[in-house]
Design an enzyme around this catalytic site. Structure first.
Site, PDB file in Angstrom:
ATOM      1  N   ARG A  73      82.907 -46.371  79.687  1.00 53.59           N
ATOM      2  CA  ARG A  73      81.448 -46.362  79.702  1.00 53.59           C
ATOM      3  C   ARG A  73      80.936 -46.235  78.275  1.00 53.59           C
ATOM      4  O   ARG A  73      81.534 -45.559  77.447  1.00 53.59           O
ATOM      5  CB  ARG A  73      80.926 -45.187  80.533  1.00 53.59           C
ATOM      6  N   TYR A 201      83.233 -53.275  82.428  1.00 59.15           N
ATOM      7  CA  TYR A 201      83.910 -52.003  82.727  1.00 59.15           C
ATOM      8  C   TYR A 201      83.250 -51.284  83.918  1.00 59.15           C
ATOM      9  O   TYR A 201      82.008 -51.221  83.985  1.00 59.15           O
ATOM     10  CB  TYR A 201      83.907 -51.079  81.490  1.00 59.15           C
ATOM     11  N   LYS A 210      77.818 -45.327  89.105  1.00 59.62           N
ATOM     12  CA  LYS A 210      77.078 -44.379  88.257  1.00 59.62           C
ATOM     13  C   LYS A 210      75.599 -44.765  88.170  1.00 59.62           C
ATOM     14  O   LYS A 210      74.727 -43.909  88.183  1.00 59.62           O
ATOM     15  CB  LYS A 210      77.667 -44.373  86.851  1.00 59.62           C
ATOM     16  N   HIS A 230      77.580 -35.601  90.632  1.00 61.46           N
ATOM     17  CA  HIS A 230      78.892 -36.097  90.183  1.00 61.46           C
ATOM     18  C   HIS A 230      79.964 -35.145  90.734  1.00 61.46           C
ATOM     19  O   HIS A 230      80.499 -34.314  90.005  1.00 61.46           O
ATOM     20  CB  HIS A 230      78.882 -36.106  88.646  1.00 61.46           C
ATOM     21  N   SER A 252      83.951 -36.387  83.755  1.00 60.12           N
ATOM     22  CA  SER A 252      84.861 -37.520  83.901  1.00 60.12           C
ATOM     23  C   SER A 252      86.237 -37.194  83.304  1.00 60.12           C
ATOM     24  O   SER A 252      86.324 -36.600  82.235  1.00 60.12           O
ATOM     25  CB  SER A 252      84.288 -38.724  83.162  1.00 60.12           C
ATOM     26  N   ALA A 253      87.270 -37.628  84.016  1.00 60.18           N
ATOM     27  CA  ALA A 253      88.658 -37.439  83.574  1.00 60.18           C
ATOM     28  C   ALA A 253      89.028 -35.955  83.396  1.00 60.18           C
ATOM     29  O   ALA A 253      89.768 -35.584  82.490  1.00 60.18           O
ATOM     30  CB  ALA A 253      88.951 -38.249  82.311  1.00 60.18           C
ATOM     31  N   CYS A 254      88.494 -35.093  84.264  1.00 63.43           N
ATOM     32  CA  CYS A 254      88.880 -33.673  84.259  1.00 63.43           C
ATOM     33  C   CYS A 254      89.509 -33.279  85.598  1.00 63.43           C
ATOM     34  O   CYS A 254      89.493 -32.109  85.983  1.00 63.43           O
ATOM     35  CB  CYS A 254      87.667 -32.788  83.978  1.00 63.43           C
ATOM     36  N   GLY A 255      90.017 -34.242  86.338  1.00 63.77           N
ATOM     37  CA  GLY A 255      90.817 -33.904  87.514  1.00 63.77           C
ATOM     38  C   GLY A 255      90.096 -33.933  88.847  1.00 63.77           C
ATOM     39  O   GLY A 255      90.577 -33.332  89.813  1.00 63.77           O
ATOM     40  N   LYS A 256      88.970 -34.645  88.945  1.00 55.44           N
ATOM     41  CA  LYS A 256      88.278 -34.668  90.244  1.00 55.44           C
ATOM     42  C   LYS A 256      89.143 -35.361  91.307  1.00 55.44           C
ATOM     43  O   LYS A 256      89.232 -34.912  92.436  1.00 55.44           O
ATOM     44  CB  LYS A 256      86.923 -35.377  90.136  1.00 55.44           C
ATOM     45  N   THR A 257      89.763 -36.493  90.909  1.00 56.88           N
ATOM     46  CA  THR A 257      90.552 -37.229  91.902  1.00 56.88           C
ATOM     47  C   THR A 257      91.757 -36.386  92.348  1.00 56.88           C
ATOM     48  O   THR A 257      92.107 -36.366  93.534  1.00 56.88           O
ATOM     49  CB  THR A 257      90.982 -38.597  91.333  1.00 56.88           C
ATOM     50  N   ASP A 277      84.132 -38.570  93.584  1.00 54.29           N
ATOM     51  CA  ASP A 277      83.290 -38.801  92.405  1.00 54.29           C
ATOM     52  C   ASP A 277      81.800 -38.498  92.622  1.00 54.29           C
ATOM     53  O   ASP A 277      81.167 -37.968  91.735  1.00 54.29           O
ATOM     54  CB  ASP A 277      83.449 -40.266  91.956  1.00 54.29           C
ATOM     55  N   ASN A 372      92.134 -44.662  79.465  1.00 54.01           N
ATOM     56  CA  ASN A 372      91.126 -44.734  80.534  1.00 54.01           C
ATOM     57  C   ASN A 372      91.452 -45.877  81.508  1.00 54.01           C
ATOM     58  O   ASN A 372      90.560 -46.425  82.149  1.00 54.01           O
ATOM     59  CB  ASN A 372      89.726 -44.912  79.933  1.00 54.01           C
ATOM     60  N   SER A 373      92.729 -46.249  81.613  1.00 56.79           N
ATOM     61  CA  SER A 373      93.067 -47.293  82.599  1.00 56.79           C
ATOM     62  C   SER A 373      92.895 -46.711  84.000  1.00 56.79           C
ATOM     63  O   SER A 373      93.022 -45.505  84.216  1.00 56.79           O
ATOM     64  CB  SER A 373      94.488 -47.810  82.371  1.00 56.79           C
ATOM     65  N   ARG A 374      92.607 -47.585  84.952  1.00 59.55           N
ATOM     66  CA  ARG A 374      92.131 -47.114  86.253  1.00 59.55           C
ATOM     67  C   ARG A 374      92.804 -47.835  87.408  1.00 59.55           C
ATOM     68  O   ARG A 374      93.319 -48.936  87.250  1.00 59.55           O
ATOM     69  CB  ARG A 374      90.621 -47.411  86.358  1.00 59.55           C
ATOM     70  N   ARG A 405      86.139 -28.625  81.057  1.00 62.05           N
ATOM     71  CA  ARG A 405      87.454 -28.519  80.413  1.00 62.05           C
ATOM     72  C   ARG A 405      87.284 -27.636  79.192  1.00 62.05           C
ATOM     73  O   ARG A 405      86.712 -28.056  78.192  1.00 62.05           O
ATOM     74  CB  ARG A 405      87.908 -29.924  80.005  1.00 62.05           C
ATOM     75  N   ASN A 501      96.078 -25.399  92.353  1.00 64.09           N
ATOM     76  CA  ASN A 501      94.654 -25.028  92.403  1.00 64.09           C
ATOM     77  C   ASN A 501      94.237 -24.557  93.799  1.00 64.09           C
ATOM     78  O   ASN A 501      93.185 -23.938  93.959  1.00 64.09           O
ATOM     79  CB  ASN A 501      93.769 -26.199  91.955  1.00 64.09           C
TER      80      ASN A 501
HETATM   81  C1  OXD Z   1      83.506 -41.545  85.259  1.00 64.95           C
HETATM   82  C2  OXD Z   1      84.050 -42.340  86.372  1.00 64.95           C
HETATM   83  O1  OXD Z   1      83.529 -41.999  84.114  1.00 64.95           O
HETATM   84  O2  OXD Z   1      84.084 -41.813  87.494  1.00 64.95           O
HETATM   85  O3  OXD Z   1      83.036 -40.438  85.516  1.00 64.95           O
HETATM   86  O4  OXD Z   1      84.419 -43.490  86.167  1.00 64.95           O
HETATM   87 MN    MN Z   2      82.985 -39.938  87.548  1.00 61.45          MN
END
Ligand code: OXD
Ligand code: MN
Length: 589
Positions: A73, A201, A210, A230, A252-257, A277, A372-374, A405, A501
């Site tokens: 992003r 992207y 988003k 979010h 973002s990228a702090c472990g939500k998934t 998300d 940041n590959s997805r 984080r 966790n």
């Molecule tokens: C983010 C996403 O960047 O979910 O938060 O892609």
């Molecule tokens: Mn997100």
């Protein structure tokens, strides 16, 4: 007589000048056709839009490589064009609506020449949900069309649902020419319109995500009395079979998934997935807070995903479902024709090309997969999908976790005294930046409710809105601040995280269900160590204390930073939040 939707599509086609127009119907046949087009006809740089991967271990999977300048992003190119700058707030870039539209109209003129315009009708939320919204996005690339099919409920039924109405949410998207000087992601909240050009992207191009479900929806929620957040949504089942529903905001990228698909290490506990998300939170007829996930797909960060960190995600990716699974900017194991990323199980394959398709080996000091590959995968593939996922009314929420984080200062878990204090805990949250957006990684910034890049209006008013919501709730959820990321003196994470966790979640649901007490501290309530299930963990005693250490001296710099952050919002900042801030200062003294 054409409908408002048909008229709008014609108008946009006149401006963008595509070769042809393709109305997507959501059928299975169409999925194959779009992928074929992406494999054979459309290109980004020298690569085809899709490369078919081996389906042996990764069923129905395809690799996409984005333009090398277009991998995250771009917050600096994202604008929220409210009626005036103050309404957008210091948390957003702003441009005058007329000026913004003139700029975009010029850039959009003829941008689809030689390309196909895909018309994507989709719902955010279950079509039977009172909270769902009907939307239409235009795009000129098969990757976005296929991704939107995975991420949203897309199909021709939505066109019927829209019928003669004019109030559908509009999204205009084109890859443009990838020149960053001509890349803009612009939002017009008063018109339910998103206009994005120059990027393919995810967060910039899948406009239901988003752009609509957070930036525009947060503004709708402000006006209509609900929240677009979010957040992860999960159900936590205890050994008695009771399921407690919880949401969690993490940047973002702090472990939500990972949290959304957590595999419990405590016997008898299970986590059920509803979303990883975005959560839309509405006050239900009984006065409780209900959450729905407007999406139906997972767009998660690939590096670090393994059987150790997130076994349920690996299972999801390896499930053959109705929809294809996409990998974006991962590396490729050439011999097996499979995706590969740093942190994947097993040895590094012998013959790897990196995310740009260049030959790679582990002696190079570059990453093979982009950080940041997805992956983009249907949530219905998930073995942990909650049976309530398609409940149009959502699930009642008992606790809200707000995190960031932080390698220092912030305890593993802190419970707020009440809703007001909880809103303050969220508002003051800071987090060290990650690769999910194009900026320097590891810098501390304020991330209230993990919404800094996504709140579609002045954040001071947003805090006020959070405070107001509780006044209408009969049973407000308890609020907790969490931080899995504190490190020891040698810079190693103290808390093992991932599946462990569940131990923190257990304490949280024990608190919700009135099963355990808590200790009062200057910053909130923390667990009595005896109430935390720690058996089987190997954390040195000193380190365990460090996880909950509150150092009043170290908090002084934090207080200063919070004050600077809050001050930007001037008269929009609610006095209740300043009162909470003052009490924190007093308590720490
Ligand atoms: C983010 C996403 O960047 O979910 O938060 O892609
Ligand atoms: Mn997100």
């Amino acid at each position: 007589m054409s409908t408002p939707l048909e008229k709008w599509v014609q108008q946009q086609a006149k401006l963008t000048k595509p070769n042809d127009i393709y109305w997507c119907d959501g059928s299975e046949l169409e999925a194959h056709r779009l992928i074929e087009i992406g494999m054979k006809k459309e290109k980004i740089e020298q690569h085809n839009v899709f490369h078919e991967l081996s389906h042996k271990n990764w069923p129905n999977s395809y690799l996409h490589r984005s333009h090398p300048t277009d991998v995250a992003r771009t917050e600096q190119l994202t604008f929220v064009c409210q009626a005036d700058k103050e309404t957008s707030g210091p948390n957003n870039n702003w441009m005058d609506t007329k000026q913004a539209k003139e700029k975009l109209t010029k850039l959009t003129d003829g941008c689809m020449r030689g390309r196909t315009m895909y018309v994507l009708p989709y719902m955010m939320g279950h079509p039977d949900s009172p909270y769902a919204k009907a939307c239409v996005q235009l795009t000129d690339v098969s990757y976005v069309a296929v991704s939107m099919r995975i991420m949203t409920r897309m199909g021709k039924k939505v066109v019927e649902q829209i019928g003669a109405r004019d109030d559908f949410v509009r999204g205009i998207h084109s890859l443009g020419d990838f020149d960053v000087n001509r890349r803009f992601i612009m939002h017009f909240p008063d018109e339910n319109l998103v206009w994005s050009i120059g990027s393919g992207y995810g967060g910039n191009a899948l406009l239901g995500k988003k752009c609509f479900s957070l930036r525009i929806a947060s503004w709708l929620g402000y006006q209509e009395g609900w929240l677009a957040e979010h957040m992860v949504i999960i159900g936590i089942e205890d050994p008695q079979g009771k399921i407690t529903y919880v949401t969690a905001a993490l940047p973002s990228a702090c472990g939500k998934t990972n949290l959304a698909m957590l595999q419990s290490t405590l016997p008898g506990y299970k986590v059920w997935t509803l979303g990883d998300d975005i959560a839309w939170l509405n006050i239900g007829p009984d006065g409780r807070l209900y959450a729905i996930n407007p999406e139906v797909g997972l767009f998660g960060v690939a590096p670090g995903t393994s059987m150790k960190t997130n076994p349920n995600m690996v299972r999801t990716l390896k499930t053959a479902g109705f929809y294809p699974t996409l990998f974006t900017n991962t590396a490729l194991d050439v011999d097996a024709n499979e995706p590969w990323w740093e942190g994947m199980d097993g040895p590094v394959p012998k013959n790897v090309v990196d995310w740009q398709g260049k030959s790679w080996n582990s002696s190079l000091d570059t990453k093979a997969a982009h950080p940041n590959s997805r992956f983009t995968v249907s949530i219905y593939n998930s073995p942990t999908l909650s049976k309530e996922f398609d409940n149009p009314n959502g699930v009642p929420i008992s606790a809200i976790l707000l995190g960031g984080r932080r390698t220092q200062l912030i305890p593993l878990v802190t419970e707020a005294y009440d809703w007001q204090h909880g809103v303050f805990l969220g508002a003051r949250t800071g987090s060290e930046t990650t690769a999910a957006a194009a900026h320097q990684v590891g810098v501390l910034r304020r991330e209230p409710m993990a919404m800094t890049p996504f709140c579609g209006y002045n954040m001071g008013d947003y805090f006020g809105h959070w405070l107001n919501i509780s006044r209408k709730l009969t049973q407000p959820p308890k609020i907790f601040a969490v931080n899995w990321f504190r490190v020891d003196d040698d810079g190693r994470f103290i808390w093992p995280g991932f599946g462990e966790n569940i131990r923190v979640l257990k304490w949280i649901i024990d608190r919700v269900n009135g099963r355990v007490g808590a200790q009062q501290t200057p910053i909130g309530l923390i667990p009595h160590i005896k109430d935390l299930e720690l058996e089987g963990l190997n954390i040195a005693k000193g380190n365990l204390e460090k996880l909950f250490e509150i150092d009043p001296q170290a908090w002084q710099a934090e207080l200063q930073d919070i004050e600077t952050f809050f001050s930007q919002f001037g008269r929009h900042m609610p006095s209740e939040i300043w009162q909470q801030y003052k009490s924190l200062g007093t308590n720490l003294r």
